[in-house]
Design a protein around this motif. Structure first.
Motif, short mmCIF file in Angstrom:
data_model
loop_
_atom_site.label_atom_id
_atom_site.label_comp_id
_atom_site.label_asym_id
_atom_site.label_seq_id
_atom_site.Cartn_x
_atom_site.Cartn_y
_atom_site.Cartn_z
N GLN A 3 -3.72 2.16 2.86
CA GLN A 3 -3.23 1.94 1.50
C GLN A 3 -1.71 1.85 1.52
OE1 GLN A 3 -4.75 4.23 -1.70
NE2 GLN A 3 -6.83 4.31 -0.90
N LEU A 4 -1.21 0.86 0.79
CA LEU A 4 0.22 0.62 0.67
C LEU A 4 0.52 0.46 -0.82
CD1 LEU A 4 0.34 -2.05 3.49
CD2 LEU A 4 1.37 0.21 3.67
N GLN A 5 1.28 1.38 -1.36
CA GLN A 5 1.53 1.37 -2.81
C GLN A 5 3.01 1.21 -3.08
OE1 GLN A 5 -0.79 1.46 -5.50
NE2 GLN A 5 1.14 0.79 -6.43
N ALA A 6 3.36 0.10 -3.68
CA ALA A 6 4.75 -0.17 -4.01
C ALA A 6 5.07 0.32 -5.42
CB ALA A 6 5.03 -1.67 -3.91
N SER A 21 10.12 1.35 -3.50
CA SER A 21 9.54 2.25 -2.51
C SER A 21 8.11 1.82 -2.23
CB SER A 21 9.55 3.69 -3.02
OG SER A 21 10.85 4.15 -3.26
N CYS A 22 7.66 2.10 -1.03
CA CYS A 22 6.28 1.82 -0.65
C CYS A 22 5.77 3.00 0.14
CB CYS A 22 6.20 0.55 0.18
SG CYS A 22 4.56 0.24 0.88
N THR A 23 4.76 3.66 -0.43
CA THR A 23 4.16 4.81 0.24
C THR A 23 2.89 4.37 0.95
OG1 THR A 23 5.04 6.29 -1.45
CG2 THR A 23 3.26 7.12 -0.09
N ALA A 24 2.78 4.73 2.21
CA ALA A 24 1.66 4.29 3.03
C ALA A 24 0.78 5.46 3.43
CB ALA A 24 2.18 3.59 4.28
N MET A 108 4.15 -13.37 8.48
CA MET A 108 2.78 -13.09 8.14
C MET A 108 2.56 -11.58 8.23
SD MET A 108 1.69 -16.29 7.86
CE MET A 108 -0.10 -16.29 8.03
N PHE A 109 1.37 -11.14 7.83
CA PHE A 109 1.06 -9.71 7.92
C PHE A 109 -0.44 -9.55 8.03
CE2 PHE A 109 -0.62 -9.77 3.67
CZ PHE A 109 0.21 -10.62 2.96
N ASP A 110 -0.87 -8.35 8.41
CA ASP A 110 -2.31 -8.15 8.50
C ASP A 110 -2.87 -7.30 7.36
OD1 ASP A 110 -1.96 -5.80 11.27
OD2 ASP A 110 -1.93 -5.42 9.13
N ARG A 111 -2.02 -6.68 6.58
CA ARG A 111 -2.49 -5.93 5.42
C ARG A 111 -1.34 -5.76 4.44
NH1 ARG A 111 -6.66 -2.09 4.58
NH2 ARG A 111 -7.61 -3.06 6.40
N ARG A 112 -1.64 -5.97 3.19
CA ARG A 112 -0.64 -5.78 2.15
C ARG A 112 -1.15 -4.85 1.08
NH1 ARG A 112 -0.86 -10.30 -2.45
NH2 ARG A 112 -0.85 -8.37 -3.63
N GLY A 113 -0.26 -4.33 0.29
CA GLY A 113 -0.65 -3.46 -0.80
C GLY A 113 -0.46 -4.15 -2.14
N GLN A 114 -0.69 -3.40 -3.18
CA GLN A 114 -0.45 -3.91 -4.53
C GLN A 114 1.06 -3.99 -4.76
OE1 GLN A 114 -2.64 -1.23 -7.07
NE2 GLN A 114 -4.35 -2.67 -7.16
N GLY A 115 1.44 -4.91 -5.58
CA GLY A 115 2.86 -5.16 -5.76
C GLY A 115 3.45 -4.48 -6.98
#
Length: 122
Positions: A3-6, A21-24, A108-115
């Motif tokens: 989980q990645l939450q911006a 901030s982005c908490t992982a 590119m990336f392999d996983r992203r979070g909500q923006g």
């Protein structure tokens, strides 16, 4: 589960500043190459900045060099993006991502979070 939450977006006037901030969670944060991407309405996704998992080296898209600073705190599993001298063209949804790499000149990336929405307007 990764989980990645911006957070930290908002409305700011041109020339203003914001800190995202982005908490992982669910990943070995210190081992991850992580970065920020953005997407404005009607435009393609764009890699903004990324930071190495080894030596802390940073990379930026030309349009934000000298204005944005990416950093990470591995002890807090948190990624930051300090944005200064904001311009209307910086308006977009910003999100963080892990596993960032370059493919044919495109980030590119392999996983992203909500923006989080960033709006620069007077």
């Amino acid at each position: 589960d990764v989980q990645l939450q911006a957070s930290g977006g908002g409305l700011v006037q041109p020339g203003g500043s914001l800190r995202l901030s982005c908490t992982a969670s669910g990943l070995s944060f210190a081992d991850a190459i992580i970065g920020w991407f953005r997407q404005a309405p009607g435009k393609e996704r764009e890699g903004v900045a990324c930071i190495s998992n080894t030596d802390g080296r940073t990379y930026y898209v030309d349009s934000v060099k000298g204005r944005f600073t990416i950093s990470r705190n591995n002890a807090k599993n948190t990624l930051y993006l300090q944005m200064n001298s904001l311009k209307p063209e910086d308006t977009a949804v910003y999100y963080c991502a892990k596993g960032v790499f370059m493919f044919r000149g495109t980030w590119m990336f392999d996983r992203r979070g909500q923006g989080t929405q960033v709006t620069v307007s007077s």
